[in-house]
Scaffold this motif. Structure first.
Motif, PDB file in Angstrom:
ATOM      1  N   LYS A 115       6.526   7.210 -11.398  1.00 46.97           N
ATOM      2  CA  LYS A 115       5.154   7.867 -11.989  1.00 46.97           C
ATOM      3  C   LYS A 115       4.747   6.817 -13.013  1.00 46.97           C
ATOM      4  CE  LYS A 115       5.188  12.761 -10.727  1.00 46.97           C
ATOM      5  NZ  LYS A 115       6.363  13.903 -11.140  1.00 46.97           N
ATOM      6  N   HIS A 116       5.444   6.634 -13.864  1.00 50.07           N
ATOM      7  CA  HIS A 116       5.223   5.764 -14.970  1.00 50.07           C
ATOM      8  C   HIS A 116       4.941   4.183 -14.706  1.00 50.07           C
ATOM      9  CE1 HIS A 116       9.210   5.819 -14.967  1.00 50.07           C
ATOM     10  NE2 HIS A 116       9.412   4.681 -15.434  1.00 50.07           N
ATOM     11  N   PHE A 117       5.212   3.696 -13.693  1.00 52.53           N
ATOM     12  CA  PHE A 117       4.697   2.509 -12.900  1.00 52.53           C
ATOM     13  C   PHE A 117       3.585   2.267 -12.757  1.00 52.53           C
ATOM     14  CE2 PHE A 117       8.993   0.563 -11.258  1.00 52.53           C
ATOM     15  CZ  PHE A 117      10.168   1.308 -12.056  1.00 52.53           C
ATOM     16  N   THR A 118       2.971   1.059 -13.369  1.00 50.49           N
ATOM     17  CA  THR A 118       1.696   0.670 -13.047  1.00 50.49           C
ATOM     18  C   THR A 118       1.786  -0.082 -11.684  1.00 50.49           C
ATOM     19  OG1 THR A 118       1.731  -1.156 -14.027  1.00 50.49           O
ATOM     20  CG2 THR A 118       1.021   0.711 -15.362  1.00 50.49           C
ATOM     21  N   TYR A 119       0.672  -0.160 -11.097  1.00 52.99           N
ATOM     22  CA  TYR A 119       0.762  -1.159  -9.794  1.00 52.99           C
ATOM     23  C   TYR A 119       1.365  -2.550 -10.122  1.00 52.99           C
ATOM     24  CZ  TYR A 119      -2.613  -4.786 -10.528  1.00 52.99           C
ATOM     25  OH  TYR A 119      -3.176  -6.091 -11.126  1.00 52.99           O
ATOM     26  N   LYS A 120       1.091  -2.937 -11.508  1.00 55.38           N
ATOM     27  CA  LYS A 120       1.814  -4.426 -11.731  1.00 55.38           C
ATOM     28  C   LYS A 120       3.254  -4.291 -11.675  1.00 55.38           C
ATOM     29  CE  LYS A 120      -1.716  -5.808 -14.846  1.00 55.38           C
ATOM     30  NZ  LYS A 120      -1.812  -6.323 -16.464  1.00 55.38           N
ATOM     31  N   ASP A 121       3.881  -3.045 -12.339  1.00 57.31           N
ATOM     32  CA  ASP A 121       5.234  -2.946 -12.364  1.00 57.31           C
ATOM     33  C   ASP A 121       5.809  -2.786 -10.751  1.00 57.31           C
ATOM     34  OD1 ASP A 121       5.110  -2.766 -15.019  1.00 57.31           O
ATOM     35  OD2 ASP A 121       4.881  -0.458 -15.021  1.00 57.31           O
ATOM     36  N   LYS A 122       5.239  -2.101 -10.071  1.00 55.59           N
ATOM     37  CA  LYS A 122       5.450  -2.014  -8.560  1.00 55.59           C
ATOM     38  C   LYS A 122       5.578  -3.213  -7.822  1.00 55.59           C
ATOM     39  CE  LYS A 122       4.327   3.048  -8.020  1.00 55.59           C
ATOM     40  NZ  LYS A 122       3.529   4.028  -7.128  1.00 55.59           N
ATOM     41  N   LEU A 123       4.456  -4.138  -8.117  1.00 58.23           N
ATOM     42  CA  LEU A 123       4.431  -5.498  -7.570  1.00 58.23           C
ATOM     43  C   LEU A 123       5.391  -6.090  -7.989  1.00 58.23           C
ATOM     44  CD1 LEU A 123       3.264  -7.196  -5.183  1.00 58.23           C
ATOM     45  CD2 LEU A 123       1.353  -7.870  -7.168  1.00 58.23           C
ATOM     46  N   ARG A 124       5.742  -6.243  -9.252  1.00 63.58           N
ATOM     47  CA  ARG A 124       6.783  -7.114 -10.035  1.00 63.58           C
ATOM     48  C   ARG A 124       8.266  -6.680  -9.338  1.00 63.58           C
ATOM     49  NH1 ARG A 124       4.853  -6.953 -16.069  1.00 63.58           N
ATOM     50  NH2 ARG A 124       2.977  -8.490 -15.804  1.00 63.58           N
ATOM     51  N   LEU A 125       8.452  -5.387  -9.115  1.00 64.19           N
ATOM     52  CA  LEU A 125       9.646  -4.959  -8.509  1.00 64.19           C
ATOM     53  C   LEU A 125      10.027  -5.279  -7.327  1.00 64.19           C
ATOM     54  CD1 LEU A 125      12.292  -3.265  -9.016  1.00 64.19           C
ATOM     55  CD2 LEU A 125      10.931  -1.317  -8.578  1.00 64.19           C
ATOM     56  N   LEU A 126       8.749  -5.044  -6.548  1.00 65.48           N
ATOM     57  CA  LEU A 126       8.910  -5.362  -5.148  1.00 65.48           C
ATOM     58  C   LEU A 126       9.189  -7.090  -4.755  1.00 65.48           C
ATOM     59  CD1 LEU A 126       8.599  -5.105  -2.118  1.00 65.48           C
ATOM     60  CD2 LEU A 126       6.162  -4.690  -2.255  1.00 65.48           C
ATOM     61  N   TYR A 127       8.433  -7.725  -5.685  1.00 65.60           N
ATOM     62  CA  TYR A 127       8.478  -9.232  -5.563  1.00 65.60           C
ATOM     63  C   TYR A 127      10.107  -9.882  -6.008  1.00 65.60           C
ATOM     64  CZ  TYR A 127       7.721 -14.216  -6.400  1.00 65.60           C
ATOM     65  OH  TYR A 127       7.793 -15.612  -6.106  1.00 65.60           O
ATOM     66  N   THR A 128      10.519  -9.011  -7.109  1.00 69.57           N
ATOM     67  CA  THR A 128      11.639  -9.522  -7.377  1.00 69.57           C
ATOM     68  C   THR A 128      12.721  -9.247  -6.338  1.00 69.57           C
ATOM     69  OG1 THR A 128      11.161  -9.089  -9.744  1.00 69.57           O
ATOM     70  CG2 THR A 128      13.329  -9.299  -9.169  1.00 69.57           C
ATOM     71  N   MET A 129      12.830  -7.926  -5.857  1.00 70.58           N
ATOM     72  CA  MET A 129      13.588  -7.614  -4.600  1.00 70.58           C
ATOM     73  C   MET A 129      13.502  -8.452  -3.448  1.00 70.58           C
ATOM     74  SD  MET A 129      13.042  -3.460  -4.139  1.00 70.58           S
ATOM     75  CE  MET A 129      13.861  -2.152  -5.169  1.00 70.58           C
ATOM     76  N   GLN A 172       0.960  -1.105   0.090  1.00 67.90           N
ATOM     77  CA  GLN A 172       0.052  -0.216   0.040  1.00 67.90           C
ATOM     78  C   GLN A 172       0.908   1.228  -0.011  1.00 67.90           C
ATOM     79  OE1 GLN A 172      -3.400   0.313  -0.329  1.00 67.90           O
ATOM     80  NE2 GLN A 172      -3.301  -1.851  -0.908  1.00 67.90           N
ATOM     81  N   THR A 173       2.155   1.155   0.455  1.00 72.90           N
ATOM     82  CA  THR A 173       2.940   2.327   0.694  1.00 72.90           C
ATOM     83  C   THR A 173       3.718   2.513  -0.759  1.00 72.90           C
ATOM     84  OG1 THR A 173       3.339   1.722   3.041  1.00 72.90           O
ATOM     85  CG2 THR A 173       4.649   3.243   1.725  1.00 72.90           C
ATOM     86  N   TRP A 174       3.997   1.108  -1.180  1.00 71.82           N
ATOM     87  CA  TRP A 174       4.559   1.243  -2.419  1.00 71.82           C
ATOM     88  C   TRP A 174       3.555   2.130  -3.526  1.00 71.82           C
ATOM     89  CZ3 TRP A 174       8.810  -1.305  -5.452  1.00 71.82           C
ATOM     90  CH2 TRP A 174       9.621  -1.636  -4.397  1.00 71.82           C
ATOM     91  N   ALA A 175       2.314   1.549  -3.472  1.00 70.27           N
ATOM     92  CA  ALA A 175       1.235   2.087  -4.312  1.00 70.27           C
ATOM     93  C   ALA A 175       1.204   3.742  -4.237  1.00 70.27           C
ATOM     94  CB  ALA A 175      -0.179   1.486  -4.187  1.00 70.27           C
ATOM     95  N   ARG A 176       1.261   4.283  -3.133  1.00 69.50           N
ATOM     96  CA  ARG A 176       0.908   5.744  -2.911  1.00 69.50           C
ATOM     97  C   ARG A 176       2.343   6.335  -3.228  1.00 69.50           C
ATOM     98  NH1 ARG A 176      -1.503   4.044   1.815  1.00 69.50           N
ATOM     99  NH2 ARG A 176       0.475   4.362   2.972  1.00 69.50           N
ATOM    100  N   SER A 177       3.424   5.623  -3.547  1.00 65.27           N
ATOM    101  CA  SER A 177       4.686   6.602  -3.639  1.00 65.27           C
ATOM    102  C   SER A 177       5.348   6.520  -5.033  1.00 65.27           C
ATOM    103  CB  SER A 177       5.635   6.108  -2.689  1.00 65.27           C
ATOM    104  OG  SER A 177       7.128   6.846  -2.710  1.00 65.27           O
ATOM    105  N   ASN A 178       5.856   7.893  -5.367  1.00 70.04           N
ATOM    106  CA  ASN A 178       6.416   7.976  -6.622  1.00 70.04           C
ATOM    107  C   ASN A 178       7.977   7.597  -6.470  1.00 70.04           C
ATOM    108  OD1 ASN A 178       4.337   8.543  -8.490  1.00 70.04           O
ATOM    109  ND2 ASN A 178       4.119  10.619  -7.922  1.00 70.04           N
ATOM    110  N   LEU A 179       8.490   7.635  -5.207  1.00 66.52           N
ATOM    111  CA  LEU A 179       9.820   7.574  -5.194  1.00 66.52           C
ATOM    112  C   LEU A 179       9.942   6.226  -4.295  1.00 66.52           C
ATOM    113  CD1 LEU A 179      11.624  10.891  -4.129  1.00 66.52           C
ATOM    114  CD2 LEU A 179      12.089   9.667  -6.098  1.00 66.52           C
ATOM    115  N   LEU A 180      11.161   5.540  -4.641  1.00 65.23           N
ATOM    116  CA  LEU A 180      11.439   4.242  -3.857  1.00 65.23           C
ATOM    117  C   LEU A 180      12.378   4.738  -2.655  1.00 65.23           C
ATOM    118  CD1 LEU A 180      11.200   1.379  -3.437  1.00 65.23           C
ATOM    119  CD2 LEU A 180      12.906   1.278  -5.144  1.00 65.23           C
ATOM    120  N   LEU A 181      11.774   4.799  -1.512  1.00 65.45           N
ATOM    121  CA  LEU A 181      12.576   5.319  -0.282  1.00 65.45           C
ATOM    122  C   LEU A 181      12.982   4.410   0.422  1.00 65.45           C
ATOM    123  CD1 LEU A 181       9.680   7.781   0.487  1.00 65.45           C
ATOM    124  CD2 LEU A 181      11.934   8.146  -0.701  1.00 65.45           C
TER     125      LEU A 181
END
Ligand SMILES: *[C@@H]1O[C@H](CO)[C@@H](O)[C@H](O)[C@H]1NC(C)=O
Ligand SMILES: *[C@@H]1O[C@H](CO)[C@@H](O)[C@H](O)[C@H]1NC(C)=O
Length: 418
Positions: free
Chosen positions: A183-197, A135-144
Motif C-alpha cells: 500500500k505504501h509503495f508508490t508506482y516508482k517503488d513498484k517499478l524499481r522492485l519489479l525491475y530489480t527482480m 499494470q497488474t502490479w500498479a493495481r495490486s497491494n499484494l505481490l502474487l
C-alpha cells in the motif's frame, strides 16, 4: 530520458559540472561520474536511491576514484571494491556492483525500446509502465505469484506467497519497510522492485536474508541508480595458495553454509543453480560468506509450490529477458537434494583441496575419496549427500584454533566442536 525528480541528486549534478572543468588537478575532487555513471538517469528502471546521498557526500570511494583516468565502468566489469565511511569515520570495505555489466544494461535497454517499436532511444520507464505486467502490479497491494511468472530470476522459479511476502516486507528501498502489503509503495517503488527482480535478485537476497540474522550473506548498504553497495571481503580464490589448514577451514565452512541454506528454521530451501569461485568470499575474521547471491534458487519447504505449467502458460514478456537472457533455470521439481553439494564440491572444493595435500600435508586420503564422490555427477543423489556429510566430519577436527580465525576464537579453545 526520464525525469527522476530527486532533490538529493542536485548536489552531485553540481559535482559533475565541477568535474568537467579541465583545469582541475587530479588530486582535487574529480567526480567525473554522476547520474549516467550510476545509472540514475535510468530510474525508475533501476534498483533504488537509498544510498545516493552517500555518493554525493563522497562517503563512498572506490578504486582509482581520485584518478584523473577514471574511465569507469568498463563495459564488461560489474564489480568494484571501495570504502564506505560513516559518522564514526571508520572506513569499511564495500563492494559496488552494477546489476549487470554496462554492456548488458545497454543491450537490455535497447530491447525495451525495440519492444515498443522504437529504435535505440525511448523512455524506458514509459515503455515498462505501459506493459500489462506492470499494470497488474500498479493495481495490486499484494505481490502474487502470478505477477512474477515468467521472470528469469532463480529465486522466483517457483515462488510461494510466503516468499513473496518476505520480499515485500524486507524491501529496504521504500521508506516504510515491514509491511507485507504494498500500500505504501508508490508506482516508482513498484517499478524499481519489479525491475530489480527481473534483472538481478542479488540485492533482494541480501535484504531478505540478512547476515545479522545469521545468514551467510553480506550486509546490504543500499543502492543508487543501478549500482548496489554491500559489505565487502576478500575473494575466496585468494585462499587457493594458502596453507592446508586455512583451506580446510574454508572448505568446512562452505559445506556447513550449503547445508544451512538447504535446511533452516525459516523452511526455505536455498539451493545453488550454478557455482563459480566469484560467488564466495572471506572476511578479516576468517568467516566465509556468499558474495554473489544472484544464482540461488528458493523452494518453500513449508508451503510448497505449484507445479510448473510449462512455457505456453507462462507470461513471458519484456521483463522475462531483461537479465540478458530469456533462459530460466530448470523447474523446481527437477532440483535434486544433492545439487548444491555437487556444484560446490565440483567447482570449489576441488580447487581448495587437492590430491597433493594428501601426500604432502596430511589431508586424510579418505577426505579426498569422499570429495571425489561428492564432485561426481554420475553418483546417486544419496551417495553425494553422504559423501558431503562424511567430508564435513573429516574436516571438522582439522580446523585450526587460533587468533587468525577470530570468527570462532577464543571459543574454540574451550568449547569442543565449536
Ligand atoms: C580503503 O581504505 C584502505 C585503508 O584506508 C586502503 O588501504 C584501501 O586502498 C582503500 N580501498 C579503496 C578501494 O579505496
Ligand atoms: C564417477 O562415478 C561413476 C559411477 O560410479 C564412475 O564410473 C566414474 O569412474 C566416476 N568418475 C570419477 C572421475 O571418479
Amino acid at each position: 530520458m526520464v525525469d527522476v525528480g530527486l532533490d538529493i541528486w542536485v548536489v552531485s549534478s553540481v559535482l559533475a559540472l565541477v568535474a568537467s572543468s579541465p583545469s582541475l588537478a587530479p588530486q582535487e575532487k574529480t567526480y567525473k561520474f554522476g547520474r549516467g555513471f550510476l545509472g540514475l538517469d535510468k530510474c525508475n528502471a533501476c534498483v533504488g536511491t537509498s544510498i545516493c546521498k552517500k555518493f554525493s557526500k563522497e562517503e563512498i570511494r572506490f578504486e582509482r576514484w581520485l584518478s584523473s583516468q577514471l574511465h569507469l565502468p568498463s563495459a564488461k566489469r560489474t564489480t568494484y571494491e571501495g570504502n564506505y565511511t560513516d559518522a564514526s569515520q571508520i572506513e569499511r570495505p564495500v563492494m559496488l556492483s552494477w546489476l549487470m555489466s554496462p554492456h548488458l544494461h545497454q543491450v537490455s535497454d535497447w530491447s525495451i525500446c525495440r519492444s515498443a517499436g522504437r529504435e535505440r532511444t525511448c523512455s524506458i520507464e514509459a515503455v515498462l509502465r505501459a506493459t500489462p505486467r506492470f499494470q497488474t502490479w500498479a493495481r495490486s497491494n499484494l505481490l502474487l505469484p502470478s505477477m512474477v511468472q515468467g521472470l528469469a530470476t532463480p529465486m522466483l522459479r517457483c515462488p510461494s506467497q510466503r516468499l513473496l511476502d518476505r520480499i515485500v516486507r524486507r524491501y529496504f528501498e521504500v521508506t516504510d519497510v515491514g509491511s507485507m502489503q504494498m500500500k505504501h509503495f508508490t508506482y516508482k517503488d513498484k517499478l524499481r522492485l519489479l525491475y530489480t527482480m527481473a534483472v538481478n535478485q542479488h540485492p533482494l537476497m541480501l535484504q531478505m536474508f540478512p547476515g545479522m540474522e545469521g545468514w551467510p550473506f553480506p550486509r546490504y548498504h543500499g543502492s543508487c541508480g543501478r549500482v548496489v553497495v554491500w559489505a565487502g571481503g576478500r575473494a575466496l580464490r585468494n585462499l587457493y595458495s594458502s596453507p592446508l589448514e586455512r583451506r580446510v577451514d574454508a572448505a568446512y565452512q562452505l559445506l556447513r553454509i550449503t547445508q544451512s541454506l538447504a535446511s533452516n528454521s525459516l523452511h526455505f530451501n536455498l539451493y545453488y543453480t550454478s557455482v563459480s569461485e566469484d560467488m564466495f568470499g572471506t572476511l578479516d575474521d576468517g568467516r566465509v560468506f556468499i558474495t554473489d547471491a544472484s544464482t540461488i534458487g528458493i523452494i518453500d519447504l513449508q508451503d510448497g509450490f505449484y507445479p510448473d505449467q510449462g512455457l505456453e502458460h507462462q507470461s513471458v514478456d519484456i521483463f522475462s529477458c531483461l537479465s540478458g537472457s530469456c533462459e530460466r533455470p530448470p523447474p523446481c521439481e527437477h532440483v535434486q537434494p544433492s545439487q548444491s553439494f555437487l556444484l560446490l564440491c565440483r567447482n570449489i572444493l576441488t580447487k581448495l583441496l587437492a590430491p597433493n595435500d594428501v601426500r604432502s600435508a596430511h589431508l586424510p586420503g579418505e577426505a579426498m575419496r569422499q570429495l571425489t564422490v561428492c564432485a561426481n555427477q554420475s553418483q546417486s543423489d544419496q551417495r553425494i549427500l553422504t559423501a558431503a556429510q562424511s567430508l564435513t566430519e573429516l574436516l571438522k577436527p582439522m580446523r585450526p584454533c587460533s587468533r587468525q580465525y577470530e570468527y570462532r576464537y577464543p571459543e574454540c579453545l574451550y568449547i569442543h566442536n565449536f
